[in-house]
Design a protein around this motif. Structure first.
Motif, PDB file in Angstrom:
ATOM      1  N   SER A  26       0.824  -1.211   0.000  1.00  0.00           N
ATOM      2  CA  SER A  26       0.000   0.000   0.000  1.00  0.00           C
ATOM      3  C   SER A  26       0.858   1.260   0.000  1.00  0.00           C
ATOM      4  O   SER A  26       0.415   2.316  -0.471  1.00  0.00           O
ATOM      5  CB  SER A  26      -0.938   0.005   1.215  1.00  0.00           C
ATOM      6  N   ILE A  27       2.082   1.151   0.502  1.00  0.00           N
ATOM      7  CA  ILE A  27       2.993   2.305   0.505  1.00  0.00           C
ATOM      8  C   ILE A  27       3.712   2.412  -0.831  1.00  0.00           C
ATOM      9  O   ILE A  27       3.792   3.490  -1.427  1.00  0.00           O
ATOM     10  CB  ILE A  27       4.013   2.182   1.660  1.00  0.00           C
ATOM     11  N   VAL A  28       4.213   1.292  -1.311  1.00  0.00           N
ATOM     12  CA  VAL A  28       4.934   1.286  -2.596  1.00  0.00           C
ATOM     13  C   VAL A  28       4.051   1.807  -3.726  1.00  0.00           C
ATOM     14  O   VAL A  28       4.533   2.469  -4.658  1.00  0.00           O
ATOM     15  CB  VAL A  28       5.435  -0.143  -2.914  1.00  0.00           C
ATOM     16  N   ALA A  33       4.782  12.815  -7.227  1.00  0.00           N
ATOM     17  CA  ALA A  33       5.647  13.555  -8.152  1.00  0.00           C
ATOM     18  C   ALA A  33       7.047  13.703  -7.571  1.00  0.00           C
ATOM     19  O   ALA A  33       7.864  14.440  -8.110  1.00  0.00           O
ATOM     20  CB  ALA A  33       5.046  14.928  -8.440  1.00  0.00           C
ATOM     21  N   PHE A  34       7.320  13.010  -6.495  1.00  0.00           N
ATOM     22  CA  PHE A  34       8.615  13.094  -5.809  1.00  0.00           C
ATOM     23  C   PHE A  34       9.073  11.688  -5.426  1.00  0.00           C
ATOM     24  O   PHE A  34       8.290  10.730  -5.445  1.00  0.00           O
ATOM     25  CB  PHE A  34       8.503  13.977  -4.556  1.00  0.00           C
ATOM     26  N   ASN A  35      10.338  11.580  -5.071  1.00  0.00           N
ATOM     27  CA  ASN A  35      10.886  10.292  -4.643  1.00  0.00           C
ATOM     28  C   ASN A  35      10.650  10.085  -3.149  1.00  0.00           C
ATOM     29  O   ASN A  35      10.678  11.030  -2.359  1.00  0.00           O
ATOM     30  CB  ASN A  35      12.388  10.233  -4.912  1.00  0.00           C
ATOM     31  N   PHE A  36      10.416   8.853  -2.774  1.00  0.00           N
ATOM     32  CA  PHE A  36      10.319   8.490  -1.368  1.00  0.00           C
ATOM     33  C   PHE A  36      10.847   7.074  -1.188  1.00  0.00           C
ATOM     34  O   PHE A  36      10.969   6.320  -2.158  1.00  0.00           O
ATOM     35  CB  PHE A  36       8.865   8.583  -0.878  1.00  0.00           C
ATOM     36  N   ASP A  37      11.178   6.717   0.027  1.00  0.00           N
ATOM     37  CA  ASP A  37      11.542   5.343   0.302  1.00  0.00           C
ATOM     38  C   ASP A  37      10.949   4.905   1.638  1.00  0.00           C
ATOM     39  O   ASP A  37      10.371   5.710   2.374  1.00  0.00           O
ATOM     40  CB  ASP A  37      13.054   5.117   0.239  1.00  0.00           C
ATOM     41  N   ILE A  38      11.064   3.610   1.915  1.00  0.00           N
ATOM     42  CA  ILE A  38      10.475   3.006   3.113  1.00  0.00           C
ATOM     43  C   ILE A  38      11.595   2.448   3.982  1.00  0.00           C
ATOM     44  O   ILE A  38      12.422   1.658   3.510  1.00  0.00           O
ATOM     45  CB  ILE A  38       9.498   1.872   2.742  1.00  0.00           C
ATOM     46  N   ILE A  39      11.620   2.870   5.226  1.00  0.00           N
ATOM     47  CA  ILE A  39      12.563   2.336   6.203  1.00  0.00           C
ATOM     48  C   ILE A  39      11.786   1.401   7.112  1.00  0.00           C
ATOM     49  O   ILE A  39      10.927   1.841   7.879  1.00  0.00           O
ATOM     50  CB  ILE A  39      13.222   3.465   7.015  1.00  0.00           C
ATOM     51  N   ILE A  40      12.080   0.094   7.023  1.00  0.00           N
ATOM     52  CA  ILE A  40      11.336  -0.911   7.790  1.00  0.00           C
ATOM     53  C   ILE A  40      12.162  -1.317   9.008  1.00  0.00           C
ATOM     54  O   ILE A  40      13.267  -1.861   8.864  1.00  0.00           O
ATOM     55  CB  ILE A  40      11.008  -2.147   6.943  1.00  0.00           C
ATOM     56  N   GLY A  41      11.613  -1.074  10.187  1.00  0.00           N
ATOM     57  CA  GLY A  41      12.238  -1.534  11.411  1.00  0.00           C
ATOM     58  C   GLY A  41      11.673  -2.889  11.784  1.00  0.00           C
ATOM     59  O   GLY A  41      10.538  -2.987  12.258  1.00  0.00           O
ATOM     60  N   GLU A  42      12.452  -3.948  11.542  1.00  0.00           N
ATOM     61  CA  GLU A  42      11.999  -5.318  11.819  1.00  0.00           C
ATOM     62  C   GLU A  42      12.612  -5.735  13.157  1.00  0.00           C
ATOM     63  O   GLU A  42      13.819  -5.863  13.283  1.00  0.00           O
ATOM     64  CB  GLU A  42      12.425  -6.244  10.689  1.00  0.00           C
ATOM     65  N   ASP A  43      11.745  -5.963  14.155  1.00  0.00           N
ATOM     66  CA  ASP A  43      12.204  -6.041  15.538  1.00  0.00           C
ATOM     67  C   ASP A  43      12.377  -7.478  16.040  1.00  0.00           C
ATOM     68  O   ASP A  43      11.820  -7.871  17.064  1.00  0.00           O
ATOM     69  CB  ASP A  43      11.221  -5.285  16.439  1.00  0.00           C
ATOM     70  N   GLY A  44      13.161  -8.278  15.297  1.00  0.00           N
ATOM     71  CA  GLY A  44      13.484  -9.622  15.756  1.00  0.00           C
ATOM     72  C   GLY A  44      12.306 -10.577  15.743  1.00  0.00           C
ATOM     73  O   GLY A  44      12.124 -11.366  16.688  1.00  0.00           O
ATOM     74  N   SER A  45      11.500 -10.535  14.687  1.00  0.00           N
ATOM     75  CA  SER A  45      10.320 -11.399  14.602  1.00  0.00           C
ATOM     76  C   SER A  45      10.706 -12.877  14.687  1.00  0.00           C
ATOM     77  O   SER A  45      11.758 -13.298  14.191  1.00  0.00           O
ATOM     78  CB  SER A  45       9.571 -11.154  13.285  1.00  0.00           C
ATOM     79  N   ASN A  62      14.739  -0.242  -4.988  1.00  0.00           N
ATOM     80  CA  ASN A  62      15.022   1.193  -4.869  1.00  0.00           C
ATOM     81  C   ASN A  62      14.106   1.882  -3.868  1.00  0.00           C
ATOM     82  O   ASN A  62      14.185   3.087  -3.678  1.00  0.00           O
ATOM     83  CB  ASN A  62      14.872   1.881  -6.232  1.00  0.00           C
ATOM     84  N   LYS A  63      13.228   1.131  -3.217  1.00  0.00           N
ATOM     85  CA  LYS A  63      12.232   1.730  -2.329  1.00  0.00           C
ATOM     86  C   LYS A  63      12.381   1.321  -0.865  1.00  0.00           C
ATOM     87  O   LYS A  63      11.855   1.995   0.018  1.00  0.00           O
ATOM     88  CB  LYS A  63      10.813   1.336  -2.786  1.00  0.00           C
ATOM     89  N   ILE A  64      13.044   0.212  -0.587  1.00  0.00           N
ATOM     90  CA  ILE A  64      12.970  -0.367   0.762  1.00  0.00           C
ATOM     91  C   ILE A  64      14.357  -0.504   1.393  1.00  0.00           C
ATOM     92  O   ILE A  64      15.284  -1.044   0.780  1.00  0.00           O
ATOM     93  CB  ILE A  64      12.278  -1.747   0.725  1.00  0.00           C
TER      94      ILE A  64
END
Length: 326
Positions: A26-28, A33-45, A62-64
């Motif tokens: 849903s984020i991707v 009209a601009f660049n963005f990226d996703i920083i995923i904090g994965e907490d030791g699942s 290029n996004k994650i």
């Protein structure tokens, strides 16, 4: 990695293998009209969450970015690890158990902030998904395009759903300086802690657009069926509220009185359930000062009559009905 990013989107996740793909997709799929990226904090699942987001990273290289942990460190430590990686002008958040339903969400919010330089935080409306019944609850929409919220309003009650917000990074940087000067008293911070500070420093608003789905489930801290856990969560923010009214300069006594009264009304039943005598004594004094004699006497006699909790709940339901009819 995309260059000249305008937005970093933070996603915190832990043991969400069944839903994290929907969140990330849903984020991707945002149209900007601009660049963005996703920083995923994965907490030791301990489930397959990490493998799922690693595969998504291959798909959207290029996004994650993934910030992983070898053990579960908790939401606060996870968030701190993510904010060390921020390098864009704006920050958005989407919790791992929520998802966006408007492909123009980010564009609408950035357009608003670019046009309104005096605003630094903007949220949107969201609808709620009860995971037990799989039914949605729609929010109340505004008559206006957006609604501004004052510092007093935000101090009194959090109007923002975290997964809807976008804010300017410089304000977070400003808060972190404030935090480092006061961390012996503040100790840690989460979303609502930031919103209070941001609203003290700048203007905040919510757009009249439904962009996000918030999942209502027992895994949400604020929805935890264990009353003691829910009280621990609320008490955390109440203590930070008390820190702010003591630490921030130039807050009027009228604002403090109104906000403290609102907090007491919101929390006293949960405090009753948890027999928190120290906090109940604080609320009792607040109600007396505000001449709210019904709630004052409910607390005054609660130590003698445990069934006062039922009376208090019924009283609050009656107040809601009366206000709804106005």
């Amino acid at each position: 990695m995309a260059l000249n990013k305008k937005v970093n989107v933070i996603v915190l996740t832990y043991n969400q293998e069944g839903i994290i793909t929907q969140t990330i997709e849903s984020i991707v799929s945002q149209e900007t009209a601009f660049n963005f990226d996703i920083i995923i904090g994965e907490d030791g699942s301990t489930d397959s969450t990490l493998n799922i987001i690693l595969n998504l990273q291959k798909k959207y290289s290029n996004k994650i970015r993934i910030i992983s942990s070898n053990r579960n460190r908790g939401m606060y430590a996870n968030f701190l690890n993510c904010i060390k990686q921020l390098d864009a002008e704006f920050i958005a958040i989407c919790d791992g158990d929520d998802y966006w339903v408007d492909s123009k969400k980010l564009q609408k919010q950035i357009d608003f902030l670019d046009k309104n330089k005096d605003f630094s935080l903007v949220g949107t409306l969201c609808k709620y998904l009860d995971v037990a019944t799989n039914k949605f609850k729609e929010p109340n929409v505004f008559n206006e395009k957006y609604r501004e919220y004052t510092f007093q309003e935000i101090l009194s009650k959090n109007p923002f759903t975290t997964s809807t917000v976008v804010y300017r990074k410089f304000l977070l940087d400003d808060f972190l300086k404030f935090y480092n000067q006061n961390n012996n008293h503040l100790n840690s911070f989460l979303d609502y802690t930031l919103w209070i500070y941001f609203s003290y420093k700048s203007k905040c608003a919510i757009l009249n657009n439904i962009t996000t789905v918030y999942r209502l489930s027992p895994t949400n801290f604020s929805q935890n069926p264990a009353l003691i856990k829910r009280w621990e969560f609320q008490l955390y923010f109440y203590n930070q509220f008390k820190f702010y009214i003591a630490a921030l300069p130039k807050i009027s006594q009228i604002t403090i009185n109104k906000a403290t009264y609102c907090k007491a009304k919101q929390l006293y039943i949960l405090a009753l359930y948890n027999s928190d005598d120290a906090i109940l004594a604080e609320f009792e004094a607040v109600f007396l000062k505000q001449r709210d004699y019904v709630r004052y006497f409910l607390l005054k006699f609660s130590r003698t009559f445990p069934q006062i909790i039922i009376l208090a709940k019924n009283y609050e339901k009656l107040i809601i009905k009366i206000n709804f009819k106005k």
